[in-house]
Design a protein around this motif. Structure first.
Motif, PDB file in Angstrom:
ATOM      1  N   SER A 281       0.680  -1.019   0.054  1.00 56.02           N
ATOM      2  CA  SER A 281      -0.142  -0.017  -0.105  1.00 56.02           C
ATOM      3  C   SER A 281       0.938   1.329  -0.007  1.00 56.02           C
ATOM      4  O   SER A 281       0.529   2.153  -0.770  1.00 56.02           O
ATOM      5  N   ARG A 282       1.880   1.110   0.893  1.00 58.88           N
ATOM      6  CA  ARG A 282       2.789   2.410   1.164  1.00 58.88           C
ATOM      7  C   ARG A 282       3.431   2.791  -0.210  1.00 58.88           C
ATOM      8  O   ARG A 282       3.991   3.750  -0.680  1.00 58.88           O
ATOM      9  N   ARG A 283       4.142   1.590  -0.960  1.00 55.60           N
ATOM     10  CA  ARG A 283       4.673   1.622  -2.341  1.00 55.60           C
ATOM     11  C   ARG A 283       3.767   2.475  -3.563  1.00 55.60           C
ATOM     12  O   ARG A 283       4.168   3.165  -4.145  1.00 55.60           O
ATOM     13  N   ALA A 284       2.525   1.897  -3.486  1.00 55.52           N
ATOM     14  CA  ALA A 284       1.537   2.352  -4.391  1.00 55.52           C
ATOM     15  C   ALA A 284       1.477   3.706  -4.125  1.00 55.52           C
ATOM     16  O   ALA A 284       1.469   4.813  -5.022  1.00 55.52           O
TER      17      ALA A 284
ATOM     18  N   LEU B  57       3.385   6.183  -2.618  1.00 55.64           N
ATOM     19  CA  LEU B  57       4.737   6.707  -3.144  1.00 55.64           C
ATOM     20  C   LEU B  57       4.757   6.921  -4.602  1.00 55.64           C
ATOM     21  O   LEU B  57       5.205   7.930  -4.971  1.00 55.64           O
ATOM     22  N   THR B  58       4.358   5.888  -5.357  1.00 51.46           N
ATOM     23  CA  THR B  58       4.398   5.898  -6.800  1.00 51.46           C
ATOM     24  C   THR B  58       3.384   6.916  -7.244  1.00 51.46           C
ATOM     25  O   THR B  58       3.798   7.811  -8.067  1.00 51.46           O
ATOM     26  N   ARG B  59       2.396   6.953  -6.721  1.00 51.75           N
ATOM     27  CA  ARG B  59       1.337   8.092  -7.151  1.00 51.75           C
ATOM     28  C   ARG B  59       1.900   9.443  -6.727  1.00 51.75           C
ATOM     29  O   ARG B  59       1.760  10.601  -7.578  1.00 51.75           O
ATOM     30  N   ASN B  60       2.218   9.731  -5.414  1.00 51.19           N
ATOM     31  CA  ASN B  60       2.962  10.834  -5.205  1.00 51.19           C
ATOM     32  C   ASN B  60       3.948  11.405  -6.029  1.00 51.19           C
ATOM     33  O   ASN B  60       4.246  12.676  -6.250  1.00 51.19           O
ATOM     34  N   LYS B  61       5.098  10.339  -6.452  1.00 53.92           N
ATOM     35  CA  LYS B  61       5.973  10.853  -7.415  1.00 53.92           C
ATOM     36  C   LYS B  61       5.484  11.272  -8.701  1.00 53.92           C
ATOM     37  O   LYS B  61       6.144  12.372  -9.329  1.00 53.92           O
ATOM     38  N   LYS B  62       4.430  10.580  -9.005  1.00 51.56           N
ATOM     39  CA  LYS B  62       3.951  11.222 -10.682  1.00 51.56           C
ATOM     40  C   LYS B  62       3.387  12.740 -10.239  1.00 51.56           C
ATOM     41  O   LYS B  62       3.470  13.464 -11.181  1.00 51.56           O
ATOM     42  N   ASP B  63       2.701  12.918  -9.320  1.00 48.84           N
ATOM     43  CA  ASP B  63       2.098  14.184  -8.836  1.00 48.84           C
ATOM     44  C   ASP B  63       3.032  15.145  -8.889  1.00 48.84           C
ATOM     45  O   ASP B  63       3.105  16.177  -9.031  1.00 48.84           O
ATOM     46  N   LEU B  64       4.400  14.823  -8.183  1.00 47.98           N
ATOM     47  CA  LEU B  64       5.550  15.587  -7.967  1.00 47.98           C
ATOM     48  C   LEU B  64       6.015  16.142  -9.451  1.00 47.98           C
ATOM     49  O   LEU B  64       6.416  17.314  -9.645  1.00 47.98           O
ATOM     50  N   GLU B  65       5.995  15.313 -10.391  1.00 44.93           N
ATOM     51  CA  GLU B  65       6.714  15.245 -11.640  1.00 44.93           C
ATOM     52  C   GLU B  65       5.807  16.252 -12.518  1.00 44.93           C
ATOM     53  O   GLU B  65       6.267  17.197 -12.985  1.00 44.93           O
ATOM     54  N   ARG B  66       4.370  15.996 -12.227  1.00 45.68           N
ATOM     55  CA  ARG B  66       3.733  17.037 -12.770  1.00 45.68           C
ATOM     56  C   ARG B  66       3.447  18.244 -12.461  1.00 45.68           C
ATOM     57  O   ARG B  66       3.466  19.355 -13.041  1.00 45.68           O
ATOM     58  N   THR B  67       3.461  18.405 -11.089  1.00 45.11           N
ATOM     59  CA  THR B  67       3.725  19.646 -10.579  1.00 45.11           C
ATOM     60  C   THR B  67       4.983  20.554 -10.919  1.00 45.11           C
ATOM     61  O   THR B  67       5.058  21.731 -11.128  1.00 45.11           O
ATOM     62  N   ALA B  68       6.249  19.896 -10.962  1.00 47.05           N
ATOM     63  CA  ALA B  68       7.210  20.244 -11.413  1.00 47.05           C
ATOM     64  C   ALA B  68       7.228  20.963 -12.545  1.00 47.05           C
ATOM     65  O   ALA B  68       7.803  22.138 -12.948  1.00 47.05           O
ATOM     66  N   GLN B  69       6.648  20.271 -13.581  1.00 49.32           N
ATOM     67  CA  GLN B  69       6.365  20.959 -14.865  1.00 49.32           C
ATOM     68  C   GLN B  69       5.249  22.006 -14.959  1.00 49.32           C
ATOM     69  O   GLN B  69       5.748  22.746 -15.823  1.00 49.32           O
ATOM     70  N   LEU B  70       4.400  22.130 -14.252  1.00 49.59           N
ATOM     71  CA  LEU B  70       3.381  22.986 -14.048  1.00 49.59           C
ATOM     72  C   LEU B  70       4.264  24.306 -13.579  1.00 49.59           C
ATOM     73  O   LEU B  70       4.111  25.512 -13.937  1.00 49.59           O
ATOM     74  N   VAL B  71       5.228  24.243 -12.670  1.00 50.91           N
ATOM     75  CA  VAL B  71       6.059  25.274 -12.171  1.00 50.91           C
ATOM     76  C   VAL B  71       6.759  25.855 -13.383  1.00 50.91           C
ATOM     77  O   VAL B  71       6.830  27.006 -13.255  1.00 50.91           O
ATOM     78  N   LYS B  72       7.281  24.932 -14.133  1.00 53.07           N
ATOM     79  CA  LYS B  72       8.185  25.588 -14.905  1.00 53.07           C
ATOM     80  C   LYS B  72       7.431  26.303 -16.134  1.00 53.07           C
ATOM     81  O   LYS B  72       7.749  27.445 -16.465  1.00 53.07           O
ATOM     82  N   ARG B  73       6.221  25.885 -16.086  1.00 51.49           N
ATOM     83  CA  ARG B  73       5.108  26.729 -17.209  1.00 51.49           C
ATOM     84  C   ARG B  73       4.244  27.928 -16.388  1.00 51.49           C
ATOM     85  O   ARG B  73       3.487  28.447 -16.879  1.00 51.49           O
ATOM     86  N   GLN B  74       4.703  27.921 -15.043  1.00 54.25           N
ATOM     87  CA  GLN B  74       4.426  29.002 -14.281  1.00 54.25           C
ATOM     88  C   GLN B  74       2.811  28.694 -14.088  1.00 54.25           C
ATOM     89  O   GLN B  74       1.945  29.836 -13.713  1.00 54.25           O
ATOM     90  N   ASN B  75       2.363  27.386 -14.215  1.00 50.49           N
ATOM     91  CA  ASN B  75       1.001  27.185 -13.953  1.00 50.49           C
ATOM     92  C   ASN B  75       0.675  26.504 -12.446  1.00 50.49           C
ATOM     93  O   ASN B  75      -0.274  26.216 -11.937  1.00 50.49           O
TER      94      ASN B  75
END
Length: 207
Positions: A102-105, A107-125
Motif C-alpha cells: 500500500s505504501r509503495r503504491a 509513493l508511486t502516485r505521489n512521485k507522479k504528482d510531484l513530476e506533474r507539479t514540477a512541469q507546471l511550475v516551469k510553465r508557471q501554472n
C-alpha cells in the motif's frame, strides 16, 4: 548295587564345559543395594547375549524420566523449527506485506504528482509552495516505505541469537536424554554372553 562289567564308578562333581560368569547389577542412585524387582529368567533358562535377565529397583521411574527427556528433545527441536520458519506470525507477516504494498503504491502516485507539479511550475501554472508540499509528501512516503520494509524484514528473518538459543536448548535436551537412557540401561541386568543360567541367587524383592 555292584557295578557291571565295563562300568566305572567314581566320585566327583560336574562342571560346565565353558566358563561361568557371575552377573549382578549396580544399585540405583537412591539405594545402597540393587534390589531385583522383576526376574525374567530361572535356573536352566537359555539366554542370548544382551538379553535382559532382570529389572532392578528404580527402573519404572527411570523409564518415566526417559519419556520426559524424549518429549523435551522433541519440543526443543520443534521450537527451533518455529524460530527458523517464523511460525505463529503468519498473519502478522501477511498484514505487513499488505502495508508495504500500500505504501509503495502511495509513493508511486505521489512521485507522479510531484513530476506533474514540477512541469507546471516551469510553465508557471503552479506555485513553488505547491511543489514543496509535493516533495515533502514524497519524502515522507519514502520514509514510510522504508520503515514498513524493515518491519517486514524483522518478521521474516531468523535472528542469529534466537537460533543460537534454540540450538543450545536442543543440545541440553540431547544430553538429558543420553543421561536418562544410561540410567535405564544401568537398571537392567543383561546376559554378557549367550548360555544357560546355572543358578539364581536373588528373587523378586531381594538384593
Amino acid at each position: 548295587a555292584r557295578p557291571t562289567a565295563g562300568e566305572v564308578i567314581a566320585r566327583g562333581h560336574i562342571e560346565p564345559k565353558g566358563r561361568v560368569i557371575a552377573v549382578s547389577g549396580p544399585p540405583d542412585g537412591n539405594s545402597t543395594v540393587a534390589l531385583v524387582t522383576r526376574l525374567l529368567v530361572d535356573q536352566g533358562s537359555k539366554v542370548e547375549k544382551g538379553q535382559v535377565m532382570a529389572i532392578l529397583n528404580g527402573y519404572d521411574l527411570a523409564r518415566q524420566d526417559l519419556e520426559v527427556a524424549k518429549g523435551s528433545l522433541d519440543l526443543a527441536e520443534k521450537q527451533r523449527v518455529q524460530v527458523q520458519a517464523g511460525v505463529g506470525r503468519a498473519s502478522e507477516i501477511a498484514a505487513q506485506i499488505n502495508v508495504v504494498a500500500s505504501r509503495r503504491a502511495q509513493l508511486t502516485r505521489n512521485k507522479k504528482d510531484l513530476e506533474r507539479t514540477a512541469q507546471l511550475v516551469k510553465r508557471q501554472n503552479a506555485s513553488v509552495q505547491e511543489l514543496d508540499m509535493r516533495q515533502a509528501a514524497v519524502d515522507q512516503l519514502t520514509n514510510d516505505v522504508e520503515q514498513a520494509e524493515n518491519a517486514l524484514k524483522a518478521l521474516t528473518e531468523v535472528r542469529a541469537v534466537d537460533d543460537a538459543v534454540a540450538t543450545a536448548q536442543i543440545a541440553i535436551a540431547k544430553a538429558n536424554l543420553g543421561k536418562a537412557e544410561a540410567v535405564v540401561e544401568r537398571l537392567q541386568i543383561r546376559a554378557p554372553v549367550s548360555g544357560t543360567v546355572l543358578s539364581v541367587q536373588s528373587r523378586d524383592g531381594e538384593a
